[in-house]
Design a protein around this motif. Sequence first.
Motif, PDB file in Angstrom:
ATOM      1  N   LEU A  91       0.831  -1.210   0.000  1.00  0.00           N
ATOM      2  CA  LEU A  91       0.000   0.000   0.000  1.00  0.00           C
ATOM      3  C   LEU A  91       0.864   1.256   0.000  1.00  0.00           C
ATOM      4  CD1 LEU A  91      -2.807  -1.003   2.544  1.00  0.00           C
ATOM      5  CD2 LEU A  91      -3.048  -0.708   0.069  1.00  0.00           C
ATOM      6  N   ARG A  92       1.950   1.220   0.775  1.00  0.00           N
ATOM      7  CA  ARG A  92       2.838   2.391   0.820  1.00  0.00           C
ATOM      8  C   ARG A  92       3.600   2.556  -0.497  1.00  0.00           C
ATOM      9  NH1 ARG A  92       3.823   3.942   6.270  1.00  0.00           N
ATOM     10  NH2 ARG A  92       1.912   3.407   7.415  1.00  0.00           N
ATOM     11  N   LEU A  93       3.991   1.472  -1.121  1.00  0.00           N
ATOM     12  CA  LEU A  93       4.712   1.555  -2.403  1.00  0.00           C
ATOM     13  C   LEU A  93       3.805   2.060  -3.518  1.00  0.00           C
ATOM     14  CD1 LEU A  93       6.859  -1.732  -2.360  1.00  0.00           C
ATOM     15  CD2 LEU A  93       7.701   0.618  -2.142  1.00  0.00           C
ATOM     16  N   ASP A  94       2.521   1.816  -3.386  1.00  0.00           N
ATOM     17  CA  ASP A  94       1.574   2.321  -4.387  1.00  0.00           C
ATOM     18  C   ASP A  94       1.470   3.840  -4.354  1.00  0.00           C
ATOM     19  OD1 ASP A  94       1.038  -0.211  -5.278  1.00  0.00           O
ATOM     20  OD2 ASP A  94      -0.762  -0.481  -4.050  1.00  0.00           O
ATOM     21  N   ASP A  95       1.873   4.425  -3.232  1.00  0.00           N
ATOM     22  CA  ASP A  95       1.898   5.889  -3.103  1.00  0.00           C
ATOM     23  C   ASP A  95       3.201   6.401  -3.711  1.00  0.00           C
ATOM     24  OD1 ASP A  95       1.842   8.540  -2.427  1.00  0.00           O
ATOM     25  OD2 ASP A  95       1.751   8.204  -0.251  1.00  0.00           O
ATOM     26  N   SER A 149       4.286   9.236  -4.191  1.00  0.00           N
ATOM     27  CA  SER A 149       4.852  10.468  -3.634  1.00  0.00           C
ATOM     28  C   SER A 149       5.992  10.190  -2.649  1.00  0.00           C
ATOM     29  CB  SER A 149       3.757  11.289  -2.928  1.00  0.00           C
ATOM     30  OG  SER A 149       3.290  10.614  -1.761  1.00  0.00           O
ATOM     31  N   LYS A 150       6.134   8.953  -2.221  1.00  0.00           N
ATOM     32  CA  LYS A 150       7.193   8.600  -1.270  1.00  0.00           C
ATOM     33  C   LYS A 150       8.234   7.739  -1.950  1.00  0.00           C
ATOM     34  CE  LYS A 150       4.123   8.714   2.761  1.00  0.00           C
ATOM     35  NZ  LYS A 150       4.649  10.000   3.242  1.00  0.00           N
ATOM     36  N   SER A 151       9.488   8.010  -1.666  1.00  0.00           N
ATOM     37  CA  SER A 151      10.564   7.192  -2.221  1.00  0.00           C
ATOM     38  C   SER A 151      10.598   5.839  -1.518  1.00  0.00           C
ATOM     39  CB  SER A 151      11.910   7.901  -2.051  1.00  0.00           C
ATOM     40  OG  SER A 151      12.285   7.915  -0.682  1.00  0.00           O
ATOM     41  N   ILE A 152      11.259   4.904  -2.164  1.00  0.00           N
ATOM     42  CA  ILE A 152      11.385   3.566  -1.558  1.00  0.00           C
ATOM     43  C   ILE A 152      12.125   3.649  -0.233  1.00  0.00           C
ATOM     44  CG2 ILE A 152      12.483   1.309  -1.852  1.00  0.00           C
ATOM     45  CD1 ILE A 152      11.796   1.491  -4.828  1.00  0.00           C
ATOM     46  N   ASN A 153      13.124   4.489  -0.147  1.00  0.00           N
ATOM     47  CA  ASN A 153      13.861   4.640   1.118  1.00  0.00           C
ATOM     48  C   ASN A 153      12.976   5.221   2.212  1.00  0.00           C
ATOM     49  OD1 ASN A 153      16.127   3.600  -0.045  1.00  0.00           O
ATOM     50  ND2 ASN A 153      17.286   5.521  -0.118  1.00  0.00           N
ATOM     51  N   GLN A 154      12.085   6.147   1.836  1.00  0.00           N
ATOM     52  CA  GLN A 154      11.163   6.719   2.825  1.00  0.00           C
ATOM     53  C   GLN A 154      10.204   5.651   3.345  1.00  0.00           C
ATOM     54  OE1 GLN A 154       9.721  10.036   0.339  1.00  0.00           O
ATOM     55  NE2 GLN A 154      10.355  11.436   1.983  1.00  0.00           N
ATOM     56  N   VAL A 155       9.688   4.834   2.425  1.00  0.00           N
ATOM     57  CA  VAL A 155       8.796   3.740   2.839  1.00  0.00           C
ATOM     58  C   VAL A 155       9.521   2.801   3.796  1.00  0.00           C
ATOM     59  CG1 VAL A 155       7.529   1.700   2.038  1.00  0.00           C
ATOM     60  CG2 VAL A 155       7.409   3.842   0.744  1.00  0.00           C
ATOM     61  N   PHE A 165      11.799  -7.703   1.046  1.00  0.00           N
ATOM     62  CA  PHE A 165      10.708  -7.627   0.079  1.00  0.00           C
ATOM     63  C   PHE A 165      10.897  -8.655  -1.036  1.00  0.00           C
ATOM     64  CE2 PHE A 165       8.248  -6.012  -3.465  1.00  0.00           C
ATOM     65  CZ  PHE A 165       7.074  -5.581  -2.854  1.00  0.00           C
ATOM     66  N   LYS A 166      12.134  -8.803  -1.509  1.00  0.00           N
ATOM     67  CA  LYS A 166      12.387  -9.767  -2.579  1.00  0.00           C
ATOM     68  C   LYS A 166      12.143 -11.194  -2.099  1.00  0.00           C
ATOM     69  CE  LYS A 166      15.587 -10.904  -6.292  1.00  0.00           C
ATOM     70  NZ  LYS A 166      16.836 -10.536  -6.999  1.00  0.00           N
ATOM     71  N   LYS A 167      12.494 -11.457  -0.861  1.00  0.00           N
ATOM     72  CA  LYS A 167      12.240 -12.787  -0.295  1.00  0.00           C
ATOM     73  C   LYS A 167      10.741 -13.056  -0.183  1.00  0.00           C
ATOM     74  CE  LYS A 167      13.175 -15.625   3.802  1.00  0.00           C
ATOM     75  NZ  LYS A 167      13.821 -15.667   5.147  1.00  0.00           N
ATOM     76  N   MET A 168       9.981 -12.041   0.171  1.00  0.00           N
ATOM     77  CA  MET A 168       8.547 -12.203   0.357  1.00  0.00           C
ATOM     78  C   MET A 168       7.789 -12.221  -0.962  1.00  0.00           C
ATOM     79  SD  MET A 168       7.834 -12.490   3.641  1.00  0.00           S
ATOM     80  CE  MET A 168       6.078 -12.130   3.659  1.00  0.00           C
ATOM     81  N   GLU A 169       8.219 -11.372  -1.918  1.00  0.00           N
ATOM     82  CA  GLU A 169       7.434 -11.128  -3.134  1.00  0.00           C
ATOM     83  C   GLU A 169       8.077 -11.662  -4.400  1.00  0.00           C
ATOM     84  OE1 GLU A 169       3.867  -9.533  -4.849  1.00  0.00           O
ATOM     85  OE2 GLU A 169       4.495 -10.141  -2.836  1.00  0.00           O
ATOM     86  N   GLY A 170       9.379 -11.994  -4.327  1.00  0.00           N
ATOM     87  CA  GLY A 170      10.060 -12.496  -5.512  1.00  0.00           C
ATOM     88  C   GLY A 170      10.567 -11.418  -6.434  1.00  0.00           C
ATOM     89  N   LYS A 171      10.503 -10.190  -6.013  1.00  0.00           N
ATOM     90  CA  LYS A 171      10.994  -9.050  -6.807  1.00  0.00           C
ATOM     91  C   LYS A 171      11.374  -7.932  -5.851  1.00  0.00           C
ATOM     92  CE  LYS A 171       6.943  -9.069  -8.667  1.00  0.00           C
ATOM     93  NZ  LYS A 171       5.750  -8.838  -9.518  1.00  0.00           N
ATOM     94  N   THR A 172      12.169  -6.969  -6.317  1.00  0.00           N
ATOM     95  CA  THR A 172      12.578  -5.848  -5.479  1.00  0.00           C
ATOM     96  C   THR A 172      11.447  -4.835  -5.396  1.00  0.00           C
ATOM     97  OG1 THR A 172      13.487  -4.554  -7.302  1.00  0.00           O
ATOM     98  CG2 THR A 172      14.958  -6.163  -6.248  1.00  0.00           C
ATOM     99  N   PRO A 173      11.480  -3.943  -4.410  1.00  0.00           N
ATOM    100  CA  PRO A 173      10.472  -2.886  -4.340  1.00  0.00           C
ATOM    101  C   PRO A 173      10.417  -2.039  -5.614  1.00  0.00           C
ATOM    102  CG  PRO A 173      11.690  -2.995  -2.287  1.00  0.00           C
ATOM    103  CD  PRO A 173      12.372  -3.906  -3.238  1.00  0.00           C
ATOM    104  N   ASN A 174      11.566  -1.757  -6.191  1.00  0.00           N
ATOM    105  CA  ASN A 174      11.601  -0.958  -7.415  1.00  0.00           C
ATOM    106  C   ASN A 174      10.930  -1.705  -8.572  1.00  0.00           C
ATOM    107  OD1 ASN A 174      12.554   1.476  -8.845  1.00  0.00           O
ATOM    108  ND2 ASN A 174      13.780  -0.007  -9.999  1.00  0.00           N
ATOM    109  N   GLU A 175      11.217  -3.002  -8.688  1.00  0.00           N
ATOM    110  CA  GLU A 175      10.589  -3.807  -9.743  1.00  0.00           C
ATOM    111  C   GLU A 175       9.080  -3.857  -9.540  1.00  0.00           C
ATOM    112  OE1 GLU A 175      14.284  -6.914 -10.631  1.00  0.00           O
ATOM    113  OE2 GLU A 175      12.733  -7.418  -9.152  1.00  0.00           O
ATOM    114  N   TYR A 176       8.649  -3.936  -8.292  1.00  0.00           N
ATOM    115  CA  TYR A 176       7.213  -3.944  -7.989  1.00  0.00           C
ATOM    116  C   TYR A 176       6.569  -2.645  -8.470  1.00  0.00           C
ATOM    117  CZ  TYR A 176       2.918  -3.815  -5.206  1.00  0.00           C
ATOM    118  OH  TYR A 176       1.604  -3.714  -4.803  1.00  0.00           O
ATOM    119  N   ARG A 177       7.245  -1.528  -8.213  1.00  0.00           N
ATOM    120  CA  ARG A 177       6.699  -0.227  -8.619  1.00  0.00           C
ATOM    121  C   ARG A 177       6.682  -0.079 -10.140  1.00  0.00           C
ATOM    122  NH1 ARG A 177       8.446   4.928  -4.806  1.00  0.00           N
ATOM    123  NH2 ARG A 177       6.560   4.817  -3.512  1.00  0.00           N
TER     124      ARG A 177
END
Length: 300
Positions: free
Chosen positions: A256-260, A262-268, A284-296
Amino acid sequence: MMKIAEIKNIRQYCDMIGAETLHPLVNVVDFAALPPIRYINLHRRVEYYAIYLKESKHTALRYGHSVYDYEEGTLVFIAPGQVVGSEEDGEYHQVKGYALLFQPDLLQGTELAQNMRRYSYFSYDIHEALHLTEQERSIFVDCLIHIQNELRHYDEQSKYLITDYIKLVLDFCVRFYDRQFKTRTIENNNVLARMEKLLDDYFLSSLPVQKGLPTVQYCADKLCLSANYLGDLVRKETGISALKHIHRKTLEIVKLRLDDQSKSINQVSEQLGFSSPQHFNSWFKKMEGKTPNEYRVQGY
């Protein structure tokens, strides 16, 4: 200040209550066979395992800093190093019930010694005690009578038979707790709902920045449960560990926070209590199989 006496062995305890010591490393006590006992406001740190079947209700039981007014037909589990005691009323009472006592040394070199961690109920709080059905009580007492008979007719096979009976008792108690969890589904679901709200509130507050990610112990403390009891409850109800349940909830919040945008990944990462951006990325990669940036970038 609380006065705490050290009860280092089973013989010392049995002498204190006037019970026969059948063996220095293991004993079964039938309280109905003892003379009346006068409760004193003395707290004891024990150095042995103990399982008490409470069948008479005279005074509250103290466990650590908590007082528990137990019901008849209740099993209470005590592990070495724990502090127990009774509330003083100055009266003598004919106590009913049983106790199975065994020193850790009894288990040395046995398979049971390696598996004691499985019996997590030894670390439950006193209000999370096991309430037996009549059939369960009969099974428990029958096992104790078998142990008592072995102690009275001890031979070279007795140690192995006694440890096997102790394991049988502990395994039966796992089954009995399973039944208790199942018959308390409504209460358990209420705990899970409270846990969900607790985690939602946690991430909406400043606590992640101050304390980091929520832990099982934090949730247990807020829910007034022991960490082991909460862990077992969550596993029985959901099929996963309490820690994994927290991680799944955390992942939901993270997304939910990554969908916003307006906030950088570091801020999240910082706002949700991760120790570093590197920790956040690997988690995140362990949980989702991809990095936060790839998710975005992928947009989901």
